[in-house]
Design an enzyme around this catalytic site. Structure first.
Site, PDB file in Angstrom:
ATOM      1  N   GLU A  46      39.671  34.301  43.615  1.00 27.90           N
ATOM      2  CA  GLU A  46      40.657  33.225  43.619  1.00 27.90           C
ATOM      3  C   GLU A  46      40.998  32.967  45.084  1.00 27.90           C
ATOM      4  O   GLU A  46      41.351  33.915  45.801  1.00 27.90           O
ATOM      5  CB  GLU A  46      41.914  33.657  42.849  1.00 27.90           C
ATOM      6  CG  GLU A  46      42.917  32.531  42.807  1.00 27.90           C
ATOM      7  CD  GLU A  46      44.191  32.863  42.026  1.00 27.90           C
ATOM      8  OE1 GLU A  46      44.252  33.899  41.355  1.00 27.90           O
ATOM      9  OE2 GLU A  46      45.129  32.051  42.133  1.00 27.90           O
ATOM     10  N   ARG A  61      38.518  49.488  39.581  1.00 27.28           N
ATOM     11  CA  ARG A  61      38.748  48.878  40.880  1.00 27.28           C
ATOM     12  C   ARG A  61      38.842  49.962  41.935  1.00 27.28           C
ATOM     13  O   ARG A  61      39.077  51.131  41.624  1.00 27.28           O
ATOM     14  CB  ARG A  61      39.995  48.012  40.878  1.00 27.28           C
ATOM     15  CG  ARG A  61      41.296  48.778  40.663  1.00 27.28           C
ATOM     16  CD  ARG A  61      42.453  47.860  40.319  1.00 27.28           C
ATOM     17  NE  ARG A  61      42.784  46.933  41.388  1.00 27.28           N
ATOM     18  CZ  ARG A  61      42.627  45.614  41.307  1.00 27.28           C
ATOM     19  NH1 ARG A  61      42.138  45.060  40.227  1.00 27.28           N
ATOM     20  NH2 ARG A  61      42.977  44.837  42.302  1.00 27.28           N
ATOM     21  N   LYS A  80      46.467  41.198  47.014  1.00 21.73           N
ATOM     22  CA  LYS A  80      46.630  40.071  47.922  1.00 21.73           C
ATOM     23  C   LYS A  80      48.098  39.687  48.061  1.00 21.73           C
ATOM     24  O   LYS A  80      48.522  39.254  49.123  1.00 21.73           O
ATOM     25  CB  LYS A  80      45.806  38.883  47.418  1.00 21.73           C
ATOM     26  CG  LYS A  80      44.334  39.022  47.747  1.00 21.73           C
ATOM     27  CD  LYS A  80      43.557  37.793  47.336  1.00 21.73           C
ATOM     28  CE  LYS A  80      43.154  37.871  45.897  1.00 21.73           C
ATOM     29  NZ  LYS A  80      42.253  36.806  45.470  1.00 21.73           N
TER      30      LYS A  80
HETATM   31  P1  ATP Z   1      44.234  41.257  44.067  1.00 24.35           P
HETATM   32  O1  ATP Z   1      44.730  42.085  42.928  1.00 24.35           O
HETATM   33  O2  ATP Z   1      43.962  42.006  45.307  1.00 24.35           O
HETATM   34  O3  ATP Z   1      45.046  40.050  44.322  1.00 24.35           O
HETATM   35  P2  ATP Z   1      42.420  39.862  42.472  1.00 24.35           P
HETATM   36  O4  ATP Z   1      41.711  40.638  41.430  1.00 24.35           O
HETATM   37  O5  ATP Z   1      43.516  38.992  42.019  1.00 24.35           O
HETATM   38  O6  ATP Z   1      42.809  40.813  43.635  1.00 24.35           O
HETATM   39  P3  ATP Z   1      40.360  37.983  42.806  1.00 24.35           P
HETATM   40  O7  ATP Z   1      40.209  36.977  43.869  1.00 24.35           O
HETATM   41  O8  ATP Z   1      40.665  37.526  41.437  1.00 24.35           O
HETATM   42  O9  ATP Z   1      41.450  38.983  43.302  1.00 24.35           O
HETATM   43  O10 ATP Z   1      39.119  38.967  42.799  1.00 24.35           O
HETATM   44  C1  ATP Z   1      37.786  38.572  42.847  1.00 24.35           C
HETATM   45  C2  ATP Z   1      36.950  39.677  42.281  1.00 24.35           C
HETATM   46  O11 ATP Z   1      37.147  40.874  43.018  1.00 24.35           O
HETATM   47  C3  ATP Z   1      37.349  39.975  40.852  1.00 24.35           C
HETATM   48  O12 ATP Z   1      36.177  40.096  40.088  1.00 24.35           O
HETATM   49  C4  ATP Z   1      38.092  41.266  40.946  1.00 24.35           C
HETATM   50  O13 ATP Z   1      37.953  42.021  39.796  1.00 24.35           O
HETATM   51  C5  ATP Z   1      37.459  41.928  42.155  1.00 24.35           C
HETATM   52  N1  ATP Z   1      38.390  42.858  42.783  1.00 24.35           N
HETATM   53  C6  ATP Z   1      39.629  42.593  43.258  1.00 24.35           C
HETATM   54  N2  ATP Z   1      40.223  43.705  43.726  1.00 24.35           N
HETATM   55  C7  ATP Z   1      39.330  44.711  43.561  1.00 24.35           C
HETATM   56  C8  ATP Z   1      39.340  46.110  43.839  1.00 24.35           C
HETATM   57  N3  ATP Z   1      40.394  46.709  44.398  1.00 24.35           N
HETATM   58  N4  ATP Z   1      38.235  46.827  43.534  1.00 24.35           N
HETATM   59  C9  ATP Z   1      37.170  46.240  42.982  1.00 24.35           C
HETATM   60  N5  ATP Z   1      37.090  44.935  42.689  1.00 24.35           N
HETATM   61  C10 ATP Z   1      38.154  44.166  42.971  1.00 24.35           C
HETATM   62 MG    MG Z   2      42.640  37.768  40.177  1.00 19.72          MG
END
Ligand code: ATP
Ligand code: MG
Length: 553
Positions: A33, A257, A267
């Site tokens: 995102e 994760r 984020k």
């Molecule tokens: P955050 O929780 O940091 O805001 P998010 O999951 O909302 O992260 P996205 O932009 O939706 O961020 O993530 C893009 C991809 O990265 C998704 O498939 C998500 O599952 C993966 N991802 C995000 N954080 C992690 C993590 N700590 N370890 C592994 N994969 C991750």
């Molecule tokens: Mg997300």
């Protein structure tokens, strides 16, 4: 990738799917995102998704999951693309969920026509109340029985902007007593009169995550849609929507994760650090963002190797930050050019070396001959490290002290004869004599000394600012500590050394280059560096000061 390494569970699934002929080829996607910069956790997902594509001759899309207009920005899109490329991956297609808005709208209409979706007028609070709890069944909304015609009209009106934010929603019609709360008539669309970074003002209804993600996967024919464990409860809905819409059967798989000690990785929290000024920006070298780590001097290779080492599992765990630094040192030890820089300089004068004479000494650039050599100028006045000198030698002190001998790296052995102090009692000159027959590479003296120290010639040295970094948080897991995570920020995470001296060859340093300042750690030029004022970041120390063994030494 080593052959003998066993497959992770996702690779096993992929191999089985290819072996059974379910798929001829695989297609994965990385779906960020664009609401912030990528962090080391995303790197794990990137390495996994792109890694699968590469390993199995398939492809990987970069898809921006941009269905939330208010938090997303073009700046983030650009940074994400830069980071993925820098990590060493190329996407098959650059795609945007927002490009599917019309298609998603038609999917929603299809569900309405199949009596599988309805427009609800209840408020968010009312919907939450009627939803029940995991142990208490929910109750139907009074609007659940609207006719198809009525729903089609209301949904069209929602799109046309007849209603205000929150006035109506579109919900799937599934089962208000489902044991999975996500199946209790989940929201598919909400009204939001907001400008979108790509679609502008074309839309005032936006699909919810659950009605965009799986559908986008299907539209792209994604075979293996990999996400993190918190999406397990969403999988039933993911499958339900695909089945009812009768579209490409993408499948969702969940892995743990990445969690790491001494940092935060959401984020939302990283954004707070930026907006509240705890760090200087998303690419502050203390941030766990890809851009921060790049600026700090991490190599893409070290991050990929880290992701390979931590593996892919189904259970959450906490990875020690030291492991990342281990991978970094391992790579930098191979790749960094060796140079000399003095962080806390004090003058060393060689009293028997001709004043005004300069010698061009040869020094190795790296751990072996393949790296070549460079010229380092030597003269009778040098900068050496203040803590390489003791007024009175301690036991087992092998560096400078009156009466002691030490080798100057790539130069000569010197004997310390004395020192002077300034008016404040601070040592300002160390006096030595050199032994001409001990020149490195031409030493005929047969002498051996226990200590070798680095130095730079005063006349030839370049001034530089050096920034040293410590961990950004004092607590191992700031997110689970009591109170706000920001209470655990390490106030001493940045030390600025305004007046270091580095060797002349660094005038040619580039942002991409990585250096080992002998005995002081790995360094790189910071983006704020200018020809007038060089700025170096310490990427990492040579040894792990945090490991238990290092603490004992
Ligand atoms: P955050 O929780 O940091 O805001 P998010 O999951 O909302 O992260 P996205 O932009 O939706 O961020 O993530 C893009 C991809 O990265 C998704 O498939 C998500 O599952 C993966 N991802 C995000 N954080 C992690 C993590 N700590 N370890 C592994 N994969 C991750
Ligand atoms: Mg997300």
């Amino acid at each position: 990738m080593s052959e003998e390494k066993s497959l992770n569970f996702i690779e096993e699934i992929v191999e089985a799917d290819l072996a059974s002929g379910k798929y001829q080829t695989i297609l994965t996607r990385f779906p960020p995102e664009p609401n912030g910069y990528l962090h080391i956790g995303h790197a794990k997902s990137i390495c996994l998704n792109f890694g699968l594509g590469l390993k199995y001759g398939g492809k990987t899309n970069l898809r921006f999951d941009d269905t939330n207009p208010t938090k997303e920005e073009v700046e983030y899109v650009d940074s994400i693309k830069e980071d993925v490329q820098w990590l060493g991956f190329s996407w098959a297609n650059e795609l945007y969920a927002s490009d599917y808005f019309e298609q998603l709208y038609l999917f929603a209409v299809d569900l309405i026509k199949k009596e599988l979706a309805y427009v609800d007028d209840l408020s968010a609070e009312e919907i939450a109340t009627l939803k029940g709890t995991p142990t208490v069944s929910g109750m139907d909304s009074p609007h659940r029985t609207r006719t198809v015609e009525e729903n089609l009209q209301l949904f069209a009106d929602m799109r046309a902007g007849k209603y205000t934010d929150g006035e109506k929603v579109l919900r799937a019609k599934i089962d208000m007593s489902a044991s999975n709360m996500h199946m209790r008539d989940p929201l598919l669309y909400r009204i939001k009169h907001a400008h979108h970074h790509r679609t502008g003002d074309a839309w005032c209804i936006y699909p919810m995550y659950d009605f965009a993600h799986g559908q986008s996967d299907s539209i792209e024919n994604i075979t293996h849609s990999i996400c993190t464990l918190e999406f397990i409860p969403h999988r039933e809905l993911y499958d339900w929507l695909i089945e009812k819409l009768d579209i490409f059967p993408s499948k969702q798989y969940e892995f743990a994760r990445l969690n790491m000690t001494y940092t935060v990785m959401s984020k939302r929290k990283l954004l707070q650090l930026v907006t509240e000024g705890h760090v200087q920006g998303w690419d502050d070298p203390r941030m766990p963002t890809i851009s921060g780590m790049r600026r700090r001097g991490f190599t893409a290779e070290s991050i990929r190797s880290f992701c390979d080492k931590i593996g892919v599992a189904k259970r959450e765990n906490m990875i020690d930050f030291s492991l990342l630094e281990f991978c970094l040192r391992e790579d930098l030890n191979k790749s960094a050019l060796r140079v000399m820089g003095v962080l806390d300089p004090v003058k060393l004068i060689i009293t028997n070396y001709p004043e005004g004479q300069t010698e061009e000494l040869v020094s190795e650039n790296g751990p072996d001959e393949a790296y070549g050599t460079r010229i380092v100028p030597f003269s009778n006045t040098l900068w050496v490290e203040r803590d390489d000198f003791m007024e009175v030698a301690a036991k087992k002190w092998f560096r400078l002290a009156p009466g002691a001998t030490v080798r100057l790296k790539s130069a000569y052995i010197v004997r310390c004869d004395g020192f002077t102090k300034d008016a404040d009692g601070i040592v300002n000159e160390i006096h030595c004599s050199y032994l001409p027959e001990t020149k490195s590479g031409h030493d005929t003296s047969g002498m051996s000394v226990k200590g070798t120290i680095h130095w730079v010639s005063v006349e030839h040295a370049l001034p530089a600012e050096v920034r040293l970094y410590e961990r950004l948080f004092k607590a191992e897991n700031p997110s689970t500590e009591e109170g706000d995570f920001k209470e655990y920020i390490n106030e001493d995470s940045l030390t600025i050394i305004p007046n270091a001296r580095v060797e002349r060859s660094l005038a040619r340093a580039t942002i991409e280059s990585r250096y080992q300042f002998l005995r002081k750690g790995y360094f790189c030029l910071d983006k704020e560096s200018t020809p007038e004022k060089m700025v170096f970041n310490r990427t990492v120390t040579l040894k792990d000061a945090w490991s238990k063994t290092a603490n004992k030494a």
